[in-house]
Write an enzyme that holds these catalytic residues in place. Sequence first.
Site, PDB file in Angstrom:
ATOM      1  N   THR A  14       1.012  -1.285   0.047  1.00 52.29           N
ATOM      2  CA  THR A  14       0.069  -0.145   0.094  1.00 52.29           C
ATOM      3  C   THR A  14       1.047   0.910  -0.254  1.00 52.29           C
ATOM      4  OG1 THR A  14      -2.100   1.438   1.185  1.00 52.29           O
ATOM      5  CG2 THR A  14      -0.554  -0.102   2.236  1.00 52.29           C
ATOM      6  N   ALA A  17      -0.131   6.618   2.905  1.00 53.44           N
ATOM      7  CA  ALA A  17      -0.589   6.477   4.896  1.00 53.44           C
ATOM      8  C   ALA A  17      -0.815   6.199   5.861  1.00 53.44           C
ATOM      9  CB  ALA A  17       0.573   7.890   4.632  1.00 53.44           C
ATOM     10  N   ASP A  73      -7.445  -5.319   1.322  1.00 54.56           N
ATOM     11  CA  ASP A  73      -8.233  -4.544   0.703  1.00 54.56           C
ATOM     12  C   ASP A  73      -9.427  -4.907   1.309  1.00 54.56           C
ATOM     13  OD1 ASP A  73      -9.143  -3.470  -1.704  1.00 54.56           O
ATOM     14  OD2 ASP A  73     -10.333  -4.984  -2.098  1.00 54.56           O
ATOM     15  N   PHE A 154      -8.597   7.875   8.904  1.00 56.94           N
ATOM     16  CA  PHE A 154      -8.970   7.667   7.538  1.00 56.94           C
ATOM     17  C   PHE A 154     -10.104   7.079   6.482  1.00 56.94           C
ATOM     18  CE2 PHE A 154      -7.723   3.747   5.780  1.00 56.94           C
ATOM     19  CZ  PHE A 154      -7.298   3.277   7.125  1.00 56.94           C
ATOM     20  N   GLY A 155     -10.645   7.969   5.805  1.00 55.46           N
ATOM     21  CA  GLY A 155     -11.246   7.057   4.812  1.00 55.46           C
ATOM     22  C   GLY A 155     -12.896   7.332   5.813  1.00 55.46           C
ATOM     23  N   TYR A 156     -13.654   5.980   5.987  1.00 52.61           N
ATOM     24  CA  TYR A 156     -14.709   6.388   6.362  1.00 52.61           C
ATOM     25  C   TYR A 156     -14.518   6.218   8.126  1.00 52.61           C
ATOM     26  CZ  TYR A 156     -16.282   5.399   2.477  1.00 52.61           C
ATOM     27  OH  TYR A 156     -16.673   5.305   1.358  1.00 52.61           O
TER      28      TYR A 156
HETATM   29  P1  IMP Z   1      -8.974   0.402   0.211  1.00 50.95           P
HETATM   30  O1  IMP Z   1      -8.386  -0.842   1.320  1.00 50.95           O
HETATM   31  O2  IMP Z   1      -7.788   1.028   0.377  1.00 50.95           O
HETATM   32  O3  IMP Z   1      -9.320  -0.428  -0.822  1.00 50.95           O
HETATM   33  O4  IMP Z   1      -9.947   0.887   1.474  1.00 50.95           O
HETATM   34  C1  IMP Z   1     -11.394   0.757   0.954  1.00 50.95           C
HETATM   35  C2  IMP Z   1     -12.240   1.864   1.502  1.00 50.95           C
HETATM   36  O5  IMP Z   1     -12.377   1.919   2.610  1.00 50.95           O
HETATM   37  C3  IMP Z   1     -11.219   3.228   1.009  1.00 50.95           C
HETATM   38  O6  IMP Z   1     -11.778   4.402   0.878  1.00 50.95           O
HETATM   39  C4  IMP Z   1     -10.943   3.689   2.646  1.00 50.95           C
HETATM   40  O7  IMP Z   1     -10.460   5.224   3.212  1.00 50.95           O
HETATM   41  C5  IMP Z   1     -12.243   2.326   3.807  1.00 50.95           C
HETATM   42  N1  IMP Z   1     -11.547   2.082   4.621  1.00 50.95           N
HETATM   43  C6  IMP Z   1     -10.630   1.356   4.978  1.00 50.95           C
HETATM   44  N2  IMP Z   1     -10.198   0.847   5.664  1.00 50.95           N
HETATM   45  C7  IMP Z   1     -10.016   1.565   6.970  1.00 50.95           C
HETATM   46  C8  IMP Z   1     -10.384   2.502   8.480  1.00 50.95           C
HETATM   47  O8  IMP Z   1      -9.823   1.275   8.896  1.00 50.95           O
HETATM   48  N3  IMP Z   1     -11.389   3.485   7.948  1.00 50.95           N
HETATM   49  C9  IMP Z   1     -12.148   3.867   7.692  1.00 50.95           C
HETATM   50  N4  IMP Z   1     -12.498   3.640   6.224  1.00 50.95           N
HETATM   51  C10 IMP Z   1     -11.487   2.540   5.710  1.00 50.95           C
END
Ligand code: IMP
Length: 195
Positions: A14, A17, A73, A154-156
């Site tokens: 990955t 960060a 993932d 990050f993300g959600y």
């Molecule tokens: P990926 O695993 O990088 O493909 O993540 C897929 C989606 O899920 C992306 O929008 C990430 O930001 C979100 N995501 C993955 N892991 C987390 C987490 O631990 N917390 C919040 N969002 C997450």
Amino acid sequence: MSDGAPLSRLVCATTNAGKIAEIRNILGSRIELLPRPDGVGDVVEDAGSLVGNARLKAAAVARAADAPAVADDSGLEVDALDGAPGVDTASFAGEGATDAENWTKLLAVLGERPDRGARFRTIAMVVWPDGRELFAEGTCTGQIARRQRGTRGFGYDSVFVPDDGDGRTFAEMSAAEKDAISHRGRAFAALVELL
Ligand code: IMP
């Protein structure tokens, strides 16, 4: 396992960060995480499943680095949306959407609906250059908050309230608090056991 020897080094597939920091914390001193080599192009995550996408990412980096590589993932499955966005979590608000665009859309789609159950699911996978692989799954159930809270992660993270917590969103927790109960923490802990 590839050859019976303890694995001490994995190339990290990955470039996110936030994720790298989490994975490094979860693996601790047991496994050293090496950076993804320059020159590995973006991997198109079109396998249609978390396992398939993790495999695509880890295999591309394992081949490029000629060393075992680790990828994960993740997807968010929302009960009221029949498990969506799932494998499309990263592009929920469209290709290239930012984290804020994604969670803003999720809050808008759910509105004031009372049924807000959801789960994060992560596949953590190691692939060797010859194609052998090992993977583990981790899940974390919770609720989608009515509004965004917290600034960490990050993300959600700022809209997800894990059932195993105390009502705070992941983004209101310390990294260690999140890692102890998160989908990613559980998936990598299980993967380390397999290694
Ligand atoms: P990926 O695993 O990088 O493909 O993540 C897929 C989606 O899920 C992306 O929008 C990430 O930001 C979100 N995501 C993955 N892991 C987390 C987490 O631990 N917390 C919040 N969002 C997450």
